[in-house]
Design a protein around this motif. Sequence first.
Motif, PDB file in Angstrom:
ATOM      1  N   ARG A  28     -23.826  11.347  30.330  1.00  0.00           N
ATOM      2  CA  ARG A  28     -24.766  10.506  29.575  1.00  0.00           C
ATOM      3  C   ARG A  28     -24.102   9.280  28.980  1.00  0.00           C
ATOM      4  N   ALA A  29     -22.797   9.415  28.715  1.00  0.00           N
ATOM      5  CA  ALA A  29     -22.100   8.300  28.069  1.00  0.00           C
ATOM      6  C   ALA A  29     -22.082   7.052  28.944  1.00  0.00           C
ATOM      7  N   MET A  30     -22.224   7.221  30.246  1.00  0.00           N
ATOM      8  CA  MET A  30     -22.246   6.052  31.121  1.00  0.00           C
ATOM      9  C   MET A  30     -23.573   5.309  31.007  1.00  0.00           C
ATOM     10  N   HIS A  31     -24.563   6.005  30.495  1.00  0.00           N
ATOM     11  CA  HIS A  31     -25.816   5.352  30.142  1.00  0.00           C
ATOM     12  C   HIS A  31     -26.472   4.644  31.315  1.00  0.00           C
TER      13      HIS A  31
END
Lengths: 66, 361
Positions: A28-31
């Motif tokens: 999710r951090a790569m968004h």
Amino acid sequence: MIRRALPHLCLVGSIMMLTFIVIDFFNRAMHFIGGNEVFNSFLLIFTLLVLITSIWTICDHRRSPR
Amino acid sequence: MNVNREGHENEKAGRGKNTPRLLPLPWVIVLDLVLIGAGLIVFALFHHVLPRDIQTSGLALPRPTTTRVMTPAATTTTASPTPTTMAAGTTTTAAATPEPTETTIDPDSWTAKFADQFTDGDIIQTETEYRSANLAVTIQQQQRGDAVFYLADVYLSDIEQFRTAFASGVYGRGLTDDVLDIAVENAAILAMSGDYYGIRDQGIVIRNGELYRDVLFDDVLVLYYDGSMETTEARAFDMDRILTEGAWQAWSFGPMLLDQGQPMTTFNSRVDPDNPRSAIGYYEPGHYCFVLVDGRQQGYSNGMTLTELSQLFYDLGCTAAYNLDGGQSAVLTFFDQTVNQPYKGGREISDILYISDLGAN
């Protein structure tokens, strides 16, 4: 020509969408999706393609003999 | 009925004459796959590579005047260059002023508190250690299970020694550089990969006392002017409160690794398998640790899960810990050397956190 290409563009868009969803699920951090400008633009284009294809397909079905 | 059928067949025949020949199915599949690849590349280009949202400075946040503010750790009878560079002022002034001046050290300061870590003014520098009158950094390589990690223990005398830097020196999406290059440009003593804020449109970004982005994403790490560090879940995050209390830095990556000082087993992240990791731990104001775990390298180090990383910080005695951008991004540098063995040599990222010695510089 456009009429023949539209379903393929929808296919490409939907597979890209699935790719983003899978990547986003794992990282999710790569968004990749959600509130992302680039994704939002892609989503808009994809939605318009699906809309046009759907309308065209419905019209074809209504015109074709049963 | 017959008329209809004939009409239909005539229509089909007519359409057949006008319709161009269809491509063979394998060709169609190949073309669609090429289109998908091209679409993903174009997306990645706009998402990762092309610079945008450039800002040369953020919204300067006022340093709070409440009790949360850390008073200068050491003062001299001569004025320091700025109110916040206490240690720098001490060393520089002492060297430049011909007449020695009386120096008093605030007993509540970090200089007094960590006096056994600092030198009297000499600078001790080896491949794994740096000590001066204002700063102490020691790096150790350790093994835990099948993971090799580097532990950098850091004692500061002033919060402004704990800094962050952007690739190319400006805030912006798509701006990236090697961790080592950013570190050298900023004369960093110790540096580690940050939260790669530039890959997202969301996430709190406060750097060196300036607010660049206030869009919430996930768990947030805040470093306050008084040296305290706090990890917060997104749902509990209160921007007004952290601004009032004096945020010096804030990162958005996560997840947080300790829950009120206790190890965690469930995290606000799905990237839980063994991986290279970069993370930061907090002991007390002025005392921190950087942890860099190498991984994805069979025979050397496989990396750590978040659960293992959480347990590591708990065992180290940290009271708060936070995961930063890991994987291929995870790089730790000491002066102009890369300390760890980054996966595939590392990658360019958008920001670092680093330690500088105001006094020595």
